[in-house]
Design a protein around this motif. Structure first.
Motif, PDB file in Angstrom:
ATOM      1  N   ARG A  13     -68.749 -28.905  12.851  1.00  0.00           N
ATOM      2  CA  ARG A  13     -71.396 -28.655  12.307  1.00  0.00           C
ATOM      3  C   ARG A  13     -71.777 -29.142  11.605  1.00  0.00           C
ATOM      4  O   ARG A  13     -72.237 -30.079  11.240  1.00  0.00           O
ATOM      5  CB  ARG A  13     -71.141 -27.979  13.440  1.00  0.00           C
ATOM      6  CG  ARG A  13     -71.323 -28.364  15.003  1.00  0.00           C
ATOM      7  CD  ARG A  13     -71.954 -27.865  15.441  1.00  0.00           C
ATOM      8  NE  ARG A  13     -72.146 -25.969  15.794  1.00  0.00           N
ATOM      9  CZ  ARG A  13     -70.093 -25.845  16.661  1.00  0.00           C
ATOM     10  NH1 ARG A  13     -70.268 -25.946  18.047  1.00  0.00           N
ATOM     11  NH2 ARG A  13     -70.388 -23.905  16.403  1.00  0.00           N
ATOM     12  N   HIS A  16     -70.995 -32.936  10.276  1.00  0.00           N
ATOM     13  CA  HIS A  16     -71.648 -33.316  11.013  1.00  0.00           C
ATOM     14  C   HIS A  16     -73.212 -33.624   9.852  1.00  0.00           C
ATOM     15  O   HIS A  16     -73.915 -34.760   9.584  1.00  0.00           O
ATOM     16  CB  HIS A  16     -71.737 -33.845  12.013  1.00  0.00           C
ATOM     17  CG  HIS A  16     -70.238 -34.341  12.771  1.00  0.00           C
ATOM     18  ND1 HIS A  16     -69.832 -35.769  12.493  1.00  0.00           N
ATOM     19  CD2 HIS A  16     -69.018 -33.336  13.367  1.00  0.00           C
ATOM     20  CE1 HIS A  16     -69.043 -35.335  13.462  1.00  0.00           C
ATOM     21  NE2 HIS A  16     -68.323 -34.444  13.489  1.00  0.00           N
ATOM     22  N   ALA A  17     -73.825 -32.571   9.858  1.00  0.00           N
ATOM     23  CA  ALA A  17     -75.019 -32.410   9.784  1.00  0.00           C
ATOM     24  C   ALA A  17     -75.256 -32.312   7.931  1.00  0.00           C
ATOM     25  O   ALA A  17     -76.288 -33.765   7.293  1.00  0.00           O
ATOM     26  CB  ALA A  17     -75.241 -30.931   9.782  1.00  0.00           C
ATOM     27  N   ARG A  19     -73.188 -34.894   6.765  1.00  0.00           N
ATOM     28  CA  ARG A  19     -73.386 -36.886   6.677  1.00  0.00           C
ATOM     29  C   ARG A  19     -74.423 -36.891   7.306  1.00  0.00           C
ATOM     30  O   ARG A  19     -75.018 -38.323   6.685  1.00  0.00           O
ATOM     31  CB  ARG A  19     -72.601 -36.803   7.615  1.00  0.00           C
ATOM     32  CG  ARG A  19     -72.098 -38.520   7.713  1.00  0.00           C
ATOM     33  CD  ARG A  19     -70.887 -38.911   8.634  1.00  0.00           C
ATOM     34  NE  ARG A  19     -71.304 -38.731   9.818  1.00  0.00           N
ATOM     35  CZ  ARG A  19     -71.165 -38.245  11.377  1.00  0.00           C
ATOM     36  NH1 ARG A  19     -69.835 -37.602  11.334  1.00  0.00           N
ATOM     37  NH2 ARG A  19     -72.322 -37.755  12.311  1.00  0.00           N
ATOM     38  N   ASP A  20     -75.469 -36.883   8.301  1.00  0.00           N
ATOM     39  CA  ASP A  20     -76.263 -36.757   8.497  1.00  0.00           C
ATOM     40  C   ASP A  20     -77.620 -36.899   7.491  1.00  0.00           C
ATOM     41  O   ASP A  20     -77.832 -37.413   7.894  1.00  0.00           O
ATOM     42  CB  ASP A  20     -77.038 -35.657   9.726  1.00  0.00           C
ATOM     43  CG  ASP A  20     -75.390 -36.394  11.150  1.00  0.00           C
ATOM     44  OD1 ASP A  20     -74.667 -37.715  10.911  1.00  0.00           O
ATOM     45  OD2 ASP A  20     -75.881 -35.461  12.155  1.00  0.00           O
ATOM     46  N   ARG A  21     -77.628 -35.699   6.946  1.00  0.00           N
ATOM     47  CA  ARG A  21     -78.502 -35.257   6.225  1.00  0.00           C
ATOM     48  C   ARG A  21     -78.699 -37.101   5.267  1.00  0.00           C
ATOM     49  O   ARG A  21     -79.295 -37.429   4.808  1.00  0.00           O
ATOM     50  CB  ARG A  21     -78.436 -33.977   5.202  1.00  0.00           C
ATOM     51  CG  ARG A  21     -79.027 -32.979   6.610  1.00  0.00           C
ATOM     52  CD  ARG A  21     -79.294 -31.808   5.486  1.00  0.00           C
ATOM     53  NE  ARG A  21     -78.517 -31.143   4.142  1.00  0.00           N
ATOM     54  CZ  ARG A  21     -77.652 -30.141   5.441  1.00  0.00           C
ATOM     55  NH1 ARG A  21     -77.074 -29.991   6.211  1.00  0.00           N
ATOM     56  NH2 ARG A  21     -76.195 -29.895   5.053  1.00  0.00           N
ATOM     57  N   GLU A  22     -77.715 -36.710   4.699  1.00  0.00           N
ATOM     58  CA  GLU A  22     -76.897 -37.430   2.912  1.00  0.00           C
ATOM     59  C   GLU A  22     -77.269 -39.334   3.894  1.00  0.00           C
ATOM     60  O   GLU A  22     -77.926 -40.295   3.703  1.00  0.00           O
ATOM     61  CB  GLU A  22     -75.371 -37.542   3.013  1.00  0.00           C
ATOM     62  CG  GLU A  22     -75.175 -36.677   2.321  1.00  0.00           C
ATOM     63  CD  GLU A  22     -74.054 -36.902   1.526  1.00  0.00           C
ATOM     64  OE1 GLU A  22     -72.918 -37.380   2.510  1.00  0.00           O
ATOM     65  OE2 GLU A  22     -73.269 -35.209   1.090  1.00  0.00           O
ATOM     66  N   GLU A  23     -77.144 -39.557   5.038  1.00  0.00           N
ATOM     67  CA  GLU A  23     -76.895 -40.831   5.649  1.00  0.00           C
ATOM     68  C   GLU A  23     -78.743 -40.922   5.889  1.00  0.00           C
ATOM     69  O   GLU A  23     -79.592 -42.474   4.725  1.00  0.00           O
ATOM     70  CB  GLU A  23     -76.214 -40.672   6.507  1.00  0.00           C
ATOM     71  CG  GLU A  23     -76.741 -42.404   7.732  1.00  0.00           C
ATOM     72  CD  GLU A  23     -76.158 -42.795   9.156  1.00  0.00           C
ATOM     73  OE1 GLU A  23     -76.590 -43.575  10.010  1.00  0.00           O
ATOM     74  OE2 GLU A  23     -74.857 -41.748   9.323  1.00  0.00           O
ATOM     75  N   SER A  24     -79.276 -40.231   6.384  1.00  0.00           N
ATOM     76  CA  SER A  24     -80.812 -40.247   6.484  1.00  0.00           C
ATOM     77  C   SER A  24     -81.363 -39.661   5.174  1.00  0.00           C
ATOM     78  O   SER A  24     -82.082 -41.285   4.144  1.00  0.00           O
ATOM     79  CB  SER A  24     -81.325 -38.567   6.803  1.00  0.00           C
ATOM     80  OG  SER A  24     -82.773 -39.144   7.026  1.00  0.00           O
ATOM     81  N   ASP A  25     -81.078 -39.697   3.751  1.00  0.00           N
ATOM     82  CA  ASP A  25     -81.238 -40.073   2.479  1.00  0.00           C
ATOM     83  C   ASP A  25     -81.056 -41.191   2.038  1.00  0.00           C
ATOM     84  O   ASP A  25     -82.062 -41.892   1.317  1.00  0.00           O
ATOM     85  CB  ASP A  25     -80.975 -38.722   1.813  1.00  0.00           C
ATOM     86  CG  ASP A  25     -81.126 -38.904  -0.046  1.00  0.00           C
ATOM     87  OD1 ASP A  25     -82.696 -38.855   0.289  1.00  0.00           O
ATOM     88  OD2 ASP A  25     -80.523 -38.243  -0.878  1.00  0.00           O
ATOM     89  N   ARG A  26     -79.962 -41.831   2.658  1.00  0.00           N
ATOM     90  CA  ARG A  26     -79.382 -43.545   1.915  1.00  0.00           C
ATOM     91  C   ARG A  26     -80.413 -44.390   2.217  1.00  0.00           C
ATOM     92  O   ARG A  26     -81.045 -44.953   1.839  1.00  0.00           O
ATOM     93  CB  ARG A  26     -78.371 -43.371   2.306  1.00  0.00           C
ATOM     94  CG  ARG A  26     -77.783 -42.973   1.670  1.00  0.00           C
ATOM     95  CD  ARG A  26     -75.772 -43.733   1.317  1.00  0.00           C
ATOM     96  NE  ARG A  26     -75.464 -43.185   2.464  1.00  0.00           N
ATOM     97  CZ  ARG A  26     -74.809 -41.930   2.926  1.00  0.00           C
ATOM     98  NH1 ARG A  26     -74.521 -41.010   2.309  1.00  0.00           N
ATOM     99  NH2 ARG A  26     -74.079 -42.144   3.999  1.00  0.00           N
TER     100      ARG A  26
END
Length: 132
Positions: A13, A16-17, A19-26
């Motif tokens: 978890r 995944h969290a 990864r989601d934060r990094e993807e959102s930032d990118r």
């Protein structure tokens, strides 16, 4: 003894969290770059339309320039909305990988302690580590 399935599930978890934060930032960064470039093009377009309106000799051309300017202003409002959506959000708290690693190491050490003296706030202990 700790439940390794729970630890694994928590780690998954957390991964995944992250990864989601990094993807959102990118995505926000990419959006910010696109909005910046779009704003530059729009600025040039607005300037050219305003020049056309000033230099227009006939009423029809002047009216067409005003209509183009109106449409460009609507586009400008959309660019502002996009800019607001792409602004970088400052994180409420800093969650570095190093702190998470320290917290996991502390948890592993504490698991070896008798339950009566085992600390329960390992995450809070890791948060007290200075970030710089």
């Amino acid at each position: 003894m700790s439940d390794t399935r729970g630890d694994h599930s928590d780690a998954v978890r957390a991964a995944h969290a992250l990864r989601d934060r990094e993807e959102s930032d990118r995505l926000r960064q990419l959006g910010g770059l696109l909005v910046h470039d779009l704003n530059n093009v729009l600025f040039a377009l607005l300037g050219r339309i305003q020049l056309l309106e000033r230099r227009a000799e006939g009423d029809t051309t002047r009216l067409a320039a005003r209509e183009l300017l109106e449409t460009a202003r609507l586009l400008e409002a959309q660019v502002r909305t996009l800019y607001e959506a792409c602004r970088r959000e400052e994180p409420g708290e800093v969650r570095s990988q190093a702190r998470l690693a320290v917290a996991r190491a502390l948890e592993a050490c504490c698991d070896a302690l008798p339950e009566s003296i085992r600390p329960t706030v390992i995450e809070a202990l890791a948060e007290t580590i200075p970030s710089s």
